[in-house]
Scaffold this motif. Structure first.
Motif, mmCIF file in Angstrom:
data_model
loop_
_atom_site.group_PDB
_atom_site.id
_atom_site.type_symbol
_atom_site.label_atom_id
_atom_site.label_comp_id
_atom_site.label_asym_id
_atom_site.label_seq_id
_atom_site.Cartn_x
_atom_site.Cartn_y
_atom_site.Cartn_z
ATOM 1 N N UNK A 174 16.771 70.382 42.709
ATOM 2 C CA UNK A 174 15.300 70.445 42.759
ATOM 3 C C UNK A 174 14.725 70.511 41.343
ATOM 4 N N UNK A 175 15.318 71.322 40.471
ATOM 5 C CA UNK A 175 14.823 71.448 39.095
ATOM 6 C C UNK A 175 14.986 70.127 38.348
ATOM 7 N N UNK A 176 16.144 69.483 38.501
ATOM 8 C CA UNK A 176 16.374 68.189 37.860
ATOM 9 C C UNK A 176 15.349 67.156 38.330
ATOM 10 N N UNK A 177 15.082 67.142 39.628
ATOM 11 C CA UNK A 177 14.108 66.197 40.175
ATOM 12 C C UNK A 177 12.729 66.436 39.569
ATOM 13 N N UNK A 178 12.332 67.694 39.458
ATOM 14 C CA UNK A 178 11.025 68.033 38.886
ATOM 15 C C UNK A 178 10.945 67.645 37.411
ATOM 16 N N UNK A 179 12.024 67.880 36.660
ATOM 17 C CA UNK A 179 12.049 67.523 35.239
ATOM 18 C C UNK A 179 11.918 66.012 35.069
ATOM 19 N N UNK A 180 12.632 65.249 35.897
ATOM 20 C CA UNK A 180 12.573 63.784 35.799
ATOM 21 C C UNK A 180 11.166 63.277 36.107
ATOM 22 N N UNK A 181 10.491 63.889 37.077
ATOM 23 C CA UNK A 181 9.111 63.497 37.378
ATOM 24 C C UNK A 181 8.213 63.708 36.166
ATOM 25 N N UNK A 187 6.395 60.009 29.578
ATOM 26 C CA UNK A 187 6.932 58.981 28.681
ATOM 27 C C UNK A 187 6.782 57.569 29.249
ATOM 28 N N UNK A 188 6.280 57.479 30.475
ATOM 29 C CA UNK A 188 6.043 56.161 31.053
ATOM 30 C C UNK A 188 7.303 55.353 31.280
ATOM 31 N N UNK A 189 8.379 56.026 31.686
ATOM 32 C CA UNK A 189 9.643 55.329 31.935
ATOM 33 C C UNK A 189 10.081 55.566 33.376
ATOM 34 N N UNK A 190 11.005 54.746 33.846
ATOM 35 C CA UNK A 190 11.546 54.882 35.192
ATOM 36 C C UNK A 190 13.040 55.137 35.100
ATOM 37 N N UNK A 191 13.491 56.224 35.728
ATOM 38 C CA UNK A 191 14.910 56.568 35.681
ATOM 39 C C UNK A 191 15.734 55.611 36.519
ATOM 40 N N UNK A 192 16.875 55.237 35.978
ATOM 41 C CA UNK A 192 17.841 54.395 36.668
ATOM 42 C C UNK A 192 19.192 55.085 36.556
ATOM 43 N N UNK A 193 19.745 55.477 37.685
ATOM 44 C CA UNK A 193 20.982 56.259 37.672
ATOM 45 C C UNK A 193 22.150 55.521 37.036
ATOM 46 N N UNK A 194 22.048 54.174 36.981
ATOM 47 C CA UNK A 194 23.141 53.380 36.405
ATOM 48 C C UNK A 194 22.965 53.163 34.899
ATOM 49 N N UNK A 195 21.821 53.605 34.361
ATOM 50 C CA UNK A 195 21.565 53.486 32.923
ATOM 51 C C UNK A 195 22.296 54.597 32.179
ATOM 52 N N UNK A 235 4.491 62.507 21.220
ATOM 53 C CA UNK A 235 4.551 62.265 22.657
ATOM 54 C C UNK A 235 5.746 62.944 23.302
ATOM 55 N N UNK A 236 6.877 62.869 22.626
ATOM 56 C CA UNK A 236 8.107 63.510 23.125
ATOM 57 C C UNK A 236 7.939 65.023 23.117
ATOM 58 N N UNK A 237 7.283 65.542 22.079
ATOM 59 C CA UNK A 237 7.064 66.994 21.984
ATOM 60 C C UNK A 237 6.183 67.474 23.139
ATOM 61 N N UNK A 268 13.839 61.598 23.122
ATOM 62 C CA UNK A 268 13.471 60.507 22.220
ATOM 63 C C UNK A 268 14.431 59.328 22.355
ATOM 64 N N UNK A 269 15.720 59.644 22.487
ATOM 65 C CA UNK A 269 16.708 58.565 22.671
ATOM 66 C C UNK A 269 16.447 57.851 23.989
ATOM 67 N N UNK A 270 16.162 58.629 25.010
ATOM 68 C CA UNK A 270 15.878 58.056 26.327
ATOM 69 C C UNK A 270 14.660 57.132 26.260
ATOM 70 N N UNK A 271 13.603 57.586 25.600
ATOM 71 C CA UNK A 271 12.377 56.785 25.468
ATOM 72 C C UNK A 271 12.634 55.517 24.672
ATOM 73 N N UNK A 272 13.362 55.642 23.550
ATOM 74 C CA UNK A 272 13.655 54.487 22.688
ATOM 75 C C UNK A 272 14.486 53.442 23.418
ATOM 76 N N UNK A 273 15.528 53.886 24.095
ATOM 77 C CA UNK A 273 16.435 52.954 24.772
ATOM 78 C C UNK A 273 15.790 52.297 25.982
ATOM 79 N N UNK A 274 14.848 52.996 26.616
ATOM 80 C CA UNK A 274 14.158 52.402 27.757
ATOM 81 C C UNK A 274 13.168 51.333 27.324
ATOM 82 N N UNK A 275 12.762 51.375 26.074
ATOM 83 C CA UNK A 275 11.842 50.358 25.555
ATOM 84 C C UNK A 275 12.591 49.188 24.941
ATOM 85 N N UNK A 276 13.913 49.415 24.643
ATOM 86 C CA UNK A 276 14.695 48.374 23.972
ATOM 87 C C UNK A 276 14.916 47.180 24.875
#
Length: 276
Positions: A174-181, A187-195, A235-237, A268-276
């Protein structure tokens, strides 16, 4: 080997030569009057060490065939996950599987409400559970539904944890789900479990939750980098602070500066790589 207590016809408690109490499975081992000396140890199919006494009564009502198959799954999970599992796991899983078979024969399939989250947060355990389903189908000749993958995964996760408490696992999910939301929104990204980078962030978040739960936050020094990172990645902060507020409000946890810094690095790594 001395048999000191009958569990059922094919299960008993024995005392080894070094005075250690173990549970053994084998055809007829619980049939003779106890105590007695078992001279033909070739009849023993499986041995269990450090079984909690509360599970011995559970074992008495389980099919030996199911317990033996679940022991194979236990050994497979330890090998694939490269970790120790709770020694009670084969019996706990066997109890679940025996009940699942009853449901299958009545055409009653129950979906796990955490199925999506389990696939997203625990891919290694899901993979083991899928292999477990194959073993169960082959050896027990039952048509286990796909929904059982999630249920077996949940049991594996709990066997990995010291607490062995399904409620704690559900809380963590539940906590992980809330954090991802929060992360997806901020950050305007969409989680992909295979990423790979999504998976890395989830792993970091899992361990952060466990450290906060146990009050064992990292003590590594940030060397005063947090103010600099705050300026460079505003933004990350903000996202990190929203996660912090959520953890404080819902669970009364407060991250120290080191945890915030490492969380920002992963975000920040997550945001950068999702934009790459």
């Amino acid at each position: 080997m001395k048999i000191v207590k009958r569990i059922n016809t094919n299960a008993a408690i024995a005392i080894t030569g070094n005075k250690k109490e173990i549970v053994i499975l084998g055809k007829g081992v619980g049939f003779p009057k106890v105590p007695y000396e078992l001279t033909d140890i070739s009849v023993i199919e499986r041995t269990f060490y450090d079984i909690d006494p509360i599970y011995i009564n559970v074992l008495a009502n389980l099919s030996n065939d199911i317990v033996i198959v679940c022991t194979k799954i236990y050994e497979l999970a330890k090998l694939k996950l490269e970790c120790e599992l709770n020694t009670n796991f084969p019996i706990i899983l066997a109890d679940h599987i025996q009940f699942a078979i009853e449901r299958i024969r009545k055409n009653f399939d129950v979906k796990n409400p955490l199925e999506y989250e389990l696939y997203q947060f625990y891919p290694k355990e899901i993979k083991v559970a899928k292999e477990a389903i194959k073993i169960l189908k082959e050896e027990l000749k039952e048509n286990f539904p796909e929904s059982e993958v999630a249920s077996i995964t949940l049991h594996i996760i709990n066997a990995e944890k010291e607490s062995n408490n399904i409620q704690n696992t559900m809380k963590e999910i539940k906590i992980l789900t809330d954090i991802i939301k929060i992360v997806e929104k901020d950050l305007g990204i969409k989680f992909n479990k295979e990423n790979f980078y999504c998976s890395r962030f989830i792993t970091h978040a899992r361990f952060l939750i466990q450290r906060l739960e146990k009050n064992t936050q990292t003590n590594e020094t940030s060397n005063g980098l947090l103010p600099q990172m705050r300026r460079e990645y505003p933004g990350v902060f903000i996202c990190c602070m929203n996660i912090q507020r959520y953890l404080k409000k819902e669970h009364q946890w407060k991250c120290n500066d080191e945890e915030i810094m490492f969380l920002m690095l992963h975000l920040n790594r997550l945001k950068t790589k999702n934009k790459a």
